[in-house]
Each structure stands twice: as C-alpha cells, then as structure tokens.
Write an enzyme that holds these catalytic residues in place. Structure first.
Site, short mmCIF file in Angstrom:
data_model
loop_
_atom_site.label_atom_id
_atom_site.label_comp_id
_atom_site.label_asym_id
_atom_site.label_seq_id
_atom_site.Cartn_x
_atom_site.Cartn_y
_atom_site.Cartn_z
N GLU A 117 0.84 -1.21 0.00
CA GLU A 117 0.00 0.00 0.00
C GLU A 117 0.87 1.26 0.00
OE1 GLU A 117 -3.29 -0.19 -0.49
OE2 GLU A 117 -2.81 -2.32 -0.61
N TRP A 120 1.97 1.79 -3.43
CA TRP A 120 0.93 2.43 -4.26
C TRP A 120 1.07 3.95 -4.18
CZ3 TRP A 120 -2.36 1.20 -7.98
CH2 TRP A 120 -2.81 -0.11 -8.09
N TRP A 130 -20.68 11.69 -20.13
CA TRP A 130 -21.22 11.51 -18.78
C TRP A 130 -22.61 12.12 -18.69
CZ3 TRP A 130 -18.21 8.13 -16.56
CH2 TRP A 130 -16.84 8.12 -16.85
N ASN A 165 -10.62 2.53 2.86
CA ASN A 165 -10.17 2.30 1.48
C ASN A 165 -11.15 1.48 0.65
OD1 ASN A 165 -8.17 2.25 -0.72
ND2 ASN A 165 -8.07 0.07 -0.23
N TRP A 190 -9.39 7.65 -8.17
CA TRP A 190 -10.60 7.91 -8.97
C TRP A 190 -10.45 7.37 -10.39
CZ3 TRP A 190 -15.50 9.01 -8.07
CH2 TRP A 190 -15.83 9.37 -6.77
C1 LIG Z 1 -11.21 6.93 -4.95
C2 LIG Z 1 -10.03 6.90 -4.01
C3 LIG Z 1 -9.51 8.10 -3.53
C4 LIG Z 1 -8.41 8.09 -2.64
N1 LIG Z 1 -7.91 9.29 -2.21
C5 LIG Z 1 -6.82 9.30 -1.40
C6 LIG Z 1 -6.25 10.52 -0.96
O1 LIG Z 1 -6.70 11.62 -1.31
N2 LIG Z 1 -5.19 10.46 -0.11
C7 LIG Z 1 -4.64 9.27 0.30
O2 LIG Z 1 -3.68 9.27 1.08
N3 LIG Z 1 -5.13 8.11 -0.15
C8 LIG Z 1 -6.21 8.07 -0.97
N4 LIG Z 1 -6.72 6.88 -1.39
C9 LIG Z 1 -6.01 5.64 -1.03
C10 LIG Z 1 -6.48 4.94 0.26
O3 LIG Z 1 -7.86 4.79 0.26
C11 LIG Z 1 -6.06 5.69 1.53
O4 LIG Z 1 -4.69 5.98 1.48
C12 LIG Z 1 -6.31 4.85 2.78
O5 LIG Z 1 -7.67 4.52 2.86
C13 LIG Z 1 -5.88 5.65 4.01
O6 LIG Z 1 -6.15 4.95 5.17
P1 LIG Z 1 -5.00 4.36 6.10
O7 LIG Z 1 -3.97 5.39 6.36
O8 LIG Z 1 -5.67 3.77 7.27
O9 LIG Z 1 -4.40 3.26 5.14
P2 LIG Z 1 -3.47 1.98 5.36
O10 LIG Z 1 -4.23 0.83 4.83
O11 LIG Z 1 -2.93 1.89 6.73
O12 LIG Z 1 -2.30 2.24 4.32
C14 LIG Z 1 -1.08 2.90 4.71
C15 LIG Z 1 -0.82 4.05 3.78
O13 LIG Z 1 -0.57 3.58 2.46
C16 LIG Z 1 -1.01 4.56 1.53
N5 LIG Z 1 -2.03 3.97 0.67
C17 LIG Z 1 -2.87 2.96 0.99
N6 LIG Z 1 -3.63 2.65 -0.09
C18 LIG Z 1 -3.28 3.48 -1.08
C19 LIG Z 1 -3.70 3.66 -2.42
N7 LIG Z 1 -4.62 2.88 -2.99
N8 LIG Z 1 -3.13 4.63 -3.14
C20 LIG Z 1 -2.17 5.41 -2.63
N9 LIG Z 1 -1.72 5.29 -1.37
C21 LIG Z 1 -2.26 4.34 -0.60
C22 LIG Z 1 -1.60 5.71 2.33
O14 LIG Z 1 -0.63 6.70 2.48
C23 LIG Z 1 -1.93 5.04 3.66
O15 LIG Z 1 -1.95 5.94 4.75
C24 LIG Z 1 -7.82 6.86 -2.27
C25 LIG Z 1 -8.35 5.67 -2.77
C26 LIG Z 1 -9.44 5.69 -3.63
C27 LIG Z 1 -9.99 4.40 -4.16
#
Ligand SMILES: Cc1cc2nc3c(=O)[nH]c(=O)nc-3n(C[C@H](O)[C@H](O)[C@H](O)COP(=O)(O)OP(=O)(O)OC[C@H]3O[C@@H](n4cnc5c(N)ncnc54)[C@H](O)[C@@H]3O)c2cc1C
Length: 496
Positions: A291, A294, A322, A360, A401
């Site tokens: 993650e 990513w 759209w 997420n 997105w």
């Molecule tokens: C439509 C959509 C919009 C999103 N917008 C954002 C956003 O604006 N900012 C954001 O930080 N994340 C975004 N994410 C990715 C992800 O959903 C969040 O990072 C995550 O939910 C944050 O929760 P956590 O810190 O508990 O994640 P954890 O599961 O603990 O993950 C650890 C860290 O990994 C990174 N991470 C995890 N998943 C992703 C991912 N798919 N893409 C990029 N980084 C990731 C984040 O920095 C996160 O804090 C988005 C995902 C989707 C599908």
C-alpha cells in the site's frame, strides 16, 4: 565539500516534523544558523470550505512543531515563524530580511507546487540566494524507478516489483535531523515571536476536530503508529472490513508529514522478514508495504503525466459522455449526502462527511457507484473527495478515482463493475458498519441491511422503516445502471 552558509531558512510545507526530515537535516548540516518558517498559503486557503478540518489539523500540528523547536533549542525565542499570504512573495522577502543565503525545503511534484517553487527560486536567485529542494515524502521519486528502457511505469505490479528490487537499507534509513538543533536554531526577530494562529484567527470555523478520534501533530502520529503496530500482523485479513479497526489511519499524517514515510516503509520491510513472525504476519507486513508503494506509484504517475489532473490518463476515455442536467445533479447531491438508498454507499459517504476519513474499500465502492451506477464524471467525485478528505493528496486521490473509473493506469477493465449490494454482503457481512452510519436501517436484521428494499413489508415495519420516507428507495437500479454503463464505455471497444 558540503557548502556552508552563515544563515539559512527552512521552509516547512508538507513535512511538519523534526525527526527524519531531509531538508532539515541538510539545512542543519550546511548552515551555521537556521530560521524556520511556515506560510499559510492564501492560494490554498482561498479554495477551502469554511469548516475545514485540515486547517485545524495544520494549526494544531504547527503548535506542536513550534513547541518541539523551542524545546530542542532550549529557548522560547527559537520557534517557528508563521506568515500568511503568497509564498512567492513571502519567502524571498523573508529570506532577504533574515539575510539567509539559502532556503531549504522538501520537494513536491504537484503541478501547482512546481510552479510556485519555480517562481520562488527565480525571485531568490535574483536576490543572489538559493532554493535547495530535497526528496522527503516518498521513498523513490519520479525517475528513481524506471523500466528497463528507462521509461516510467504505468502499471502497478511491475512498478512494485522494480521498487522491491531497488530497495536497500540506505533508502529507508532516517536522517539524524534533530542533532544540531540546539546549537543552530536562530532566535526569531522579536516581531516574529507570535503564537501559531488558530483556525478561527485564520477565518475558519473552530472546533471541526471536536469529537473526532483524530490525533494531530507529531505526537498524534506516534500514538496512531503505536496503536497500529500490534495490529500489523492482522492487517491483511482485517483491512478490507470497514467495521473492523484494520488499517493504520496514518494517511493524514503522511499527507502533512507528521510521520516519516521512511520510518513506516522500514517497519513494513523489516517486518516482512521477521523470523519471530509466522508466514501470515509477514505477509500482512508485505501487504502494508504494498500500500505504501501504491503511494509512491501514484506520485510518479502525477510527476510524469501531469495531464491526469484535468484529463483521463488514457486519452481515449475522454470521449465518454457523462450524465449531465438536473437529474444528474440530483443524483450527485444524493451521493454526496449519503442518501442513494444503497446503505453501504450511504454509510461511506456519511463517514466521509462526518469525519473526513473513508475506509479504502469504501472509497472504491463509493467511487465506482458514482461513475458506474450514476454515470457521473469521475472528476466531480474526485473534487468532492478533495474537499472532504483529511488525507486528500492529489496524486493518490486522482489515481484512486481514475482506477475506479477505469480511465487510469493499471485500470481494472471498464466492464468490471462493483455491485454495491454484493460488496456490502462481502465486506460488511453483519451490516455493523452500515448500522453505525445509517441508523435508519439499523433495526433491520443484519442480512437485510444491505438492500432494505428487498425486506418484506412486515420486516420494514418492525424496523421502523418507511421506504421513500425514513430511508430512500435506491436512486437507480444497479442491473439497469450496469447495462447503461457498458453501453457508455462500449465506444471504447476495439473495432473487430
Ligand atoms: C477513490 C479513491 C480516492 C483516494 N484518495 C486518497 C487521498 O486523497 N489520499 C490518500 O492518502 N489516499 C487516498 N486513497 C487511497 C487509500 O484509500 C487511503 O490511502 C487509505 O484509505 C488511508 O487509510 P489508512 O492510512 O488507514 O491506510 P493503510 O491501509 O494503513 O495504508 C497505509 C498508507 O498507504 C497509503 N495507501 C494505501 N492505499 C493506497 C492507495 N490505494 N493509493 C495510494 N496510497 C495508498 C496511504 O498513504 C496510507 O496511509 C484513495 C483511494 C481511492 C480508491
């Protein structure tokens, strides 16, 4: 030989911490005396809603940073200078006022940040001063992980494999950036020894974080990390269920740099190899690292393909028509407000508006619903998330997105469409998360909370639900919406 400047200025931006901070480390190495500044950027503040949690998060985090600076120096005079206005004007003027030969900051590849920094750099150069930028908030920056033909990756899995091949302890080690603070931090000029402004003083609604379990600042990040580490071995199995405390909730801290990405990636990488952990726990650590990768992946996509800010990563997808007009506007409002009639989607959207966080799995479900059930342009959803999310980060939000809309890199095929009811059954099987955010349906039996319109009249009556009154009927029928989406995206089918 390391250059040496009598006076330097460190400009904090999305790196609100002292520990393991690349720019701070280099500034302390290269300067005999160092001032610290944060600028409340009017071009950013101007676009924010009045009740913006992030402003309060920043103010509280800066208060902690200021205290940390003063206690590291051992003098209250040596804290953070804060200014409000345009950094393009403020930074060169302040550097001149303080007689700083160089301004140090951590770099940022967002297009608007690049333009801002280029302007600051030009002004500083015209005054005979330097802007020095360092990589800090990602492990590998734009050109550090490339394909064999030296081009950027556009698909995640090969990027991740190359990232994992390249990683060594060097990239994960911390900068000892707190070492010389005591001797090198300069006393602020008297006029600059103001307390950090509050959100209210900046013209924003106060108390937006009240009642939220969102610890701010360096200390808040440490508490969240300490809470997460014992849960890391279960991350892989728990992370997809919004009713469980599965993920780390550290995203807002990564956004504002109150925690170091190197520290998190190091923990994940080392945990993957821990001999005292079983295979499942090691796999959980690998999943968490994935993650974090990513995050790097989307940063490099934005850096190499800045057109994604406005348009689809894959240009052909800009041809999609759209839904627009009053009906689409009403559907968009129902989605934003969490009244689509699909309880999991509504729970997700209400979690977002009430806390600024969305799980997420739910980000994927809610985004897919807007684009593929309501037929609304992904950019509208992206903008709504950008306004609401505490952790909003242009690169990850745009990437997420475009992934959900299948317009991005490494897209799921456009014909794969999330079913909001089966997602609900699978990831919130007992409807516990739904019950938390959609109390209207909480008295239904758990199995019925996913699709209340399928409940019998007696079951609805016993649960106190009057469909269309106390809770909406589904705003669209998923099967029909799916067909419409297949037709909408059908223009992209390769001609046979
Ligand atoms: C439509 C959509 C919009 C999103 N917008 C954002 C956003 O604006 N900012 C954001 O930080 N994340 C975004 N994410 C990715 C992800 O959903 C969040 O990072 C995550 O939910 C944050 O929760 P956590 O810190 O508990 O994640 P954890 O599961 O603990 O993950 C650890 C860290 O990994 C990174 N991470 C995890 N998943 C992703 C991912 N798919 N893409 C990029 N980084 C990731 C984040 O920095 C996160 O804090 C988005 C995902 C989707 C599908």
């Amino acid at each position: 030989m390391t250059p040496s400047y009598p006076v330097g200025l460190i400009w904090f931006r999305r790196d609100l911490r002292l520990a393991d901070n690349a720019a701070l480390y280099h500034a302390l190495q290269q300067c005999e005396k160092l001032y610290c500044v944060f600028v409340f950027d009017d071009s950013i503040l101007g676009g924010l809603p009045q009740a913006d949690r992030r402003v309060e998060f920043i103010c509280q985090s800066l208060t902690e940073l200021d205290q940390a600076l003063r206690s590291a120096a051992g003098r209250p005079e040596a804290g953070l200078i804060t200014r409000r206005g345009l950094p393009q004007h403020i930074i060169p003027a302040l550097a001149q006022q303080l007689d700083a030969a160089a301004v140090f900051c951590n770099d940022d590849d967002e297009p608007s940040a690049l333009a801002r920094d280029a302007q600051v750099e030009r002004s500083l150069q015209s005054q005979g001063q330097l802007l020095l930028r360092f990589k800090d908030h990602r492990i590998f920056a734009r050109d550090e992980v490339l394909t064999q033909s030296l081009s950027p990756f556009s698909v995640f899995t090969p990027y991740k494999n190359a990232w994992l091949r390249k990683i060594t302890p060097f990239y994960l080690s911390s900068y000892p950036s707190e070492r010389d603070l005591r001797t090198k931090l300069a006393d602020r000029p008297e006029a600059e020894r103001r307390p950090i402004p509050t959100a209210a003083e900046l013209g924003f609604a106060p108390g937006t974080l009240n009642g939220l379990r969102l610890p701010t600042g360096i200390g808040g990040a440490r508490r969240l990390l300490a809470d997460f580490l014992p849960r890391l071995p279960q991350y892989k199995t728990a992370r997809d269920y919004p009713a469980l405390k599965g993920p780390s909730y550290l995203s807002v801290h990564l956004r504002f740099g109150t925690v170091s990405i190197r520290e998190l990636a190091r923990i994940a990488h080392e945990s993957m190899q821990r001999e005292d952990w079983d295979a499942q726990a090691r796999e959980a650590a690998a999943t968490w690292l994935s993650e974090l990768i990513w995050r790097d992946f989307y940063f490099q996509i934005l850096a190499h393909h800045p057109h994604v800010v406005e348009r689809s990563f894959k240009p052909a997808y800009d041809a999609i028509a759209w839904e627009t007009g009053p009906e689409a506007e009403a559907l968009f409002a129902a989605w934003c407000e969490g009244r689509t009639g699909y309880p999991l989607v509504d729970a997700a959207m209400r979690q977002l508006s009430s806390s600024g966080y969305m799980h997420n799995r739910l980000r994927m479900v809610a985004a897919s619903f807007l684009v593929k059930d309501l037929g609304i342009d992904w950019r509208r959803g992206e903008a709504w998330f950008a306004e609401q999310l505490n952790d909003f980060d242009l690169a990850a939000n745009n990437g997420g997105w475009q992934w959900a809309a299948s317009t991005g890199c490494d897209a799921q095929p456009w014909f794969r469409i999330f079913n909001p009811v089966t997602q609900s059954q699978k990831f919130d099987p007992e409807g516990r998360f739904i019950a938390r955010y959609v109390p209207e349906v909480a008295r239904l039996a758990p199995g019925l909370r996913h699709a209340p319109w399928l409940a019998r009249p007696l079951e609805l009556a016993e649960a106190g639900i009057s469909l269309g009154h106390s809770y909406p009927y589904p705003v669209v029928e998923h099967a029909a919406a799916r067909e419409k989406t297949l037709a909408r995206y059908g223009i992209l089918k390769p001609k046979s």
